[in-house]
Design a protein around this motif. Structure first.
Motif, short mmCIF file in Angstrom:
data_model
loop_
_atom_site.label_atom_id
_atom_site.label_comp_id
_atom_site.label_asym_id
_atom_site.label_seq_id
_atom_site.Cartn_x
_atom_site.Cartn_y
_atom_site.Cartn_z
N GLU A 13 0.85 -1.19 0.00
CA GLU A 13 0.00 0.00 0.00
C GLU A 13 0.89 1.24 0.00
N VAL A 14 0.47 2.26 -0.73
CA VAL A 14 1.26 3.48 -0.85
C VAL A 14 0.49 4.66 -0.28
N TYR A 15 1.10 5.37 0.67
CA TYR A 15 0.55 6.59 1.22
C TYR A 15 1.35 7.75 0.64
N THR A 16 0.68 8.82 0.25
CA THR A 16 1.39 9.93 -0.39
C THR A 16 1.09 11.26 0.27
N THR A 17 2.07 12.15 0.19
CA THR A 17 1.89 13.56 0.54
C THR A 17 2.60 14.38 -0.53
N PRO A 18 2.19 15.64 -0.74
CA PRO A 18 2.87 16.46 -1.74
C PRO A 18 4.30 16.77 -1.32
N ILE A 19 5.19 16.85 -2.29
CA ILE A 19 6.56 17.30 -2.01
C ILE A 19 6.53 18.81 -1.81
N ILE A 20 7.00 19.25 -0.66
CA ILE A 20 7.09 20.68 -0.36
C ILE A 20 8.55 21.05 -0.30
N LYS A 21 8.96 22.00 -1.14
CA LYS A 21 10.37 22.33 -1.29
C LYS A 21 10.87 23.35 -0.27
N ALA A 22 9.97 23.93 0.49
CA ALA A 22 10.38 24.93 1.48
C ALA A 22 11.28 24.29 2.53
N GLY A 23 11.92 25.11 3.35
CA GLY A 23 12.91 24.65 4.32
C GLY A 23 12.45 23.46 5.15
N HIS A 24 13.25 22.38 5.11
CA HIS A 24 13.00 21.16 5.87
C HIS A 24 11.60 20.61 5.59
N GLY A 25 11.29 20.50 4.30
CA GLY A 25 10.03 19.91 3.89
C GLY A 25 8.81 20.68 4.37
N GLY A 26 8.95 22.00 4.51
CA GLY A 26 7.86 22.82 5.02
C GLY A 26 7.82 22.89 6.53
N GLY A 27 8.75 22.21 7.18
CA GLY A 27 8.75 22.18 8.65
C GLY A 27 9.10 23.51 9.29
N ASP A 28 9.96 24.29 8.63
CA ASP A 28 10.40 25.56 9.21
C ASP A 28 9.23 26.48 9.52
N VAL A 29 8.44 26.78 8.50
CA VAL A 29 7.36 27.74 8.68
C VAL A 29 6.24 27.16 9.54
N ARG A 30 6.00 25.86 9.47
CA ARG A 30 4.97 25.25 10.31
C ARG A 30 5.35 25.29 11.79
N MET A 31 6.62 25.09 12.09
CA MET A 31 7.05 25.16 13.47
C MET A 31 6.86 26.57 14.02
N GLN A 32 7.29 27.57 13.27
CA GLN A 32 7.15 28.95 13.75
C GLN A 32 5.68 29.34 13.88
N ARG A 33 4.84 28.87 12.98
CA ARG A 33 3.41 29.17 13.09
C ARG A 33 2.84 28.59 14.39
N ARG A 34 3.25 27.38 14.73
CA ARG A 34 2.77 26.77 15.97
C ARG A 34 3.30 27.51 17.20
N MET A 35 4.50 28.07 17.09
CA MET A 35 5.08 28.80 18.21
C MET A 35 4.34 30.11 18.48
N PHE A 36 4.02 30.83 17.42
CA PHE A 36 3.57 32.21 17.60
C PHE A 36 2.11 32.47 17.25
N ILE A 37 1.46 31.55 16.52
CA ILE A 37 0.08 31.81 16.09
C ILE A 37 -0.85 30.70 16.53
N ASP A 38 -0.65 29.50 15.98
CA ASP A 38 -1.54 28.37 16.29
C ASP A 38 -1.03 27.64 17.51
N THR A 39 -1.07 28.30 18.65
CA THR A 39 -0.42 27.76 19.84
C THR A 39 -1.13 26.57 20.47
N ASN A 40 -2.35 26.26 20.02
CA ASN A 40 -3.04 25.07 20.51
C ASN A 40 -2.87 23.89 19.57
N ASP A 41 -2.16 24.09 18.46
CA ASP A 41 -1.98 23.03 17.48
C ASP A 41 -0.72 22.25 17.83
#
Length: 466
Positions: free
Chosen positions: A389-417
């Motif tokens: 079985e194959v599970y897929t997600t889109p390739i995101i080219k942003a820093g660290h597979g999109g992890g950079d901006v998602r981490m900062q968003r959780r720190m400063f905006i979506d603090t319950n996520d």
């Protein structure tokens, strides 16, 4: 073969949502979160400075900066805003600045100095990974956090990539049963990998070796994916390629007489930002950003492998290579009911041809968008099954597979996520670096090293109940 795509979180992730452990640090609605920073080098003034302001300027503002290099400090002050104050003394900044967080992005081996001082002065801290570089400094940070009542967030951005989150969800849902062993192999190419040896990271007393500076990313992912903590490490490592392993060497690339016949010659003058950050400020401290990869002062390993035993019984076989022709990684989880395999950026597995010389720079500068028509795959195959079985997600080219901006968003905006306890604190920071520290000691002592030899933290078989 059946394909499944993940859009956000599965039911398992939804069940794991909990109050963000640092939610109390967020400023009241309408009031910007105040930040002060120690360390204004490439990562500090970029990702934690100008990029943060560009992406989240509506929510945050800088009030102070400090750096031992006056030129870089003044450069950051100018770019962060007219109201930002520059402090030659970190102690003075702590006395005079108003801030919700102190961001620490200095040389790895000095992180503890700034973290401990900030905590003792009543500040919460965000620190770049690794949290620090040895077990003594690690204990200082943990003790200071406990006595101060303040909190440290460790910036483990790789947890936040879409691909790594999907893998976490499949593991949490026990898609292939209870995990018993893991094979994890990371490849740095001859462009990005070599860059660690041009910089201060090539000195053990600065970065603690790539066992700590780089592999802390990988060990933290393992700890988080497996929801457990390490108990013992056996390791091997050597310096086989860079450093002393060449017939000639220079001081730095710009002034080198061997540029014409060195495959690792790197022309920093083509990078305007690095010239502004480093070349223009060498007069303050003599630091050369384009140091020679063949320097005799390099004393870290460039080839590493380890076996890690976890408190829940999982055995991990890990390796890191710093002079591969391509950059990427692959991992396999063996479970009682089957096996999960996945990878990132292995050209022949991804069936793409990439310019490896520009790969890392392009990733760190891309917008947070999926690449049209391209996906990452996780392969699940059950024991005795005829199909996978194959599970897929889109390739995101942003820093660290999109992890950079998602981490900062959780720190400063979506603090319950906080799915699957994704936000990391000092215990997470400690358990990742302690694997690397144990690996260093294992190589030196030629024997396995137990985590209990390094800390009084007792490794947990199940880090979180999710």
């Amino acid at each position: 073969m059946e394909r499944r795509s993940f859009v956000k979180y599965t039911a398992a992730a939804g069940a794991s949502l909990m109050l963000h452990p640092f939610a109390s640090l967020a400023s009241p609605t309408g009031k910007k979160i105040k930040l002060a920073q120690a360390g204004t080098g490439h990562r500090g003034s970029g990702f934690w400075g100008e990029d943060l302001i560009k992406n989240f300027g509506e929510y945050i503002e800088f009030t102070g900066v400090h750096d031992s290099n006056t030129g870089r400090m003044m450069r950051a002050q100018k770019r962060y805003g007219a109201d930002v104050k520059a402090f030659a003394s970190f102690d003075e900044m702590l006395e005079k600045v108003s801030a919700d967080y102190i961001i620490v992005t200095t040389v790895d081996a000095t992180h503890h100095e700034f973290i401990v001082k900030a905590l003792k002065k009543g500040f919460n801290v965000i620190t770049e990974k690794p949290m620090t570089t040895d077990e003594v400094k690690c204990k200082e940070i943990i003790d200071a956090e406990k006595s101060s009542g303040k909190k440290v967030i460790v910036a483990f951005n790789y947890r936040h990539s879409v691909h790594n989150m999907q893998l976490k969800e499949l593991l949490a849902a026990e898609r292939v049963g209870k995990i018993t062993s893991v094979d994890f192999h990371w490849y740095l190419n001859v462009y990005h990998g070599a860059d660690y040896f041009r910089r201060w990271h090539g000195r053990m007393n600065k970065g603690g070796s790539l066992w700590v500076h780089k592999a802390t990313h990988h060990f933290d992912l393992l700890n988080w994916w497996l929801n457990s903590e390490p108990v013992e490490v056996s390791a091997y490592g050597s310096l086989d390629h860079y450093g002393k392993n060449n017939a000639f060497r220079g001081t730095n690339c710009r002034s080198c007489e061997h540029k014409g016949n060195c495959k690792f010659y790197w022309d920093m003058t083509k990078d305007a930002r690095l010239m502004s950050l480093y070349a223009e400020n060498e007069k303050y401290d003599g630091y050369l950003r384009d140091g020679c990869v063949w320097s005799n002062e390099i004393d870290i390993f460039d080839k590493m492998s380890a076996q890690i035993i976890y408190a829940n019984g999982v055995t991990v076989n890990y390796s890191l290579t710093t002079y591969s022709p391509y950059e990427g990684w692959k991992i396999a989880f063996n479970g009682t009911k089957g096996r999960l395999d996945t990878w990132e950026d292995i050209p022949f597995m991804q069936k793409v041809q990439e310019d490896q010389s520009k790969k890392h720079a392009v990733e760190m500068s891309e917008a947070d968008d999926g690449v049209k028509g391209e996906v990452r795959e996780i392969i699940a195959m059950d024991n005795f099954a005829k199909k996978f079985e194959v599970y897929t997600t889109p390739i995101i080219k942003a820093g660290h597979g999109g992890g950079d901006v998602r981490m900062q968003r959780r720190m400063f905006i979506d603090t319950n996520d906080n799915p699957h306890h994704i936000m990391a604190g000092t215990r997470d920071g400690a358990m990742s670096i302690l694997i690397g520290i144990a690996a260093r000691k294992s190589i030196a002592l030629k024997r396995p090293v137990k985590i209990s030899e390094l800390t009084d933290l007792v490794p947990k078989a199940n880090r979180h109940d999710v």
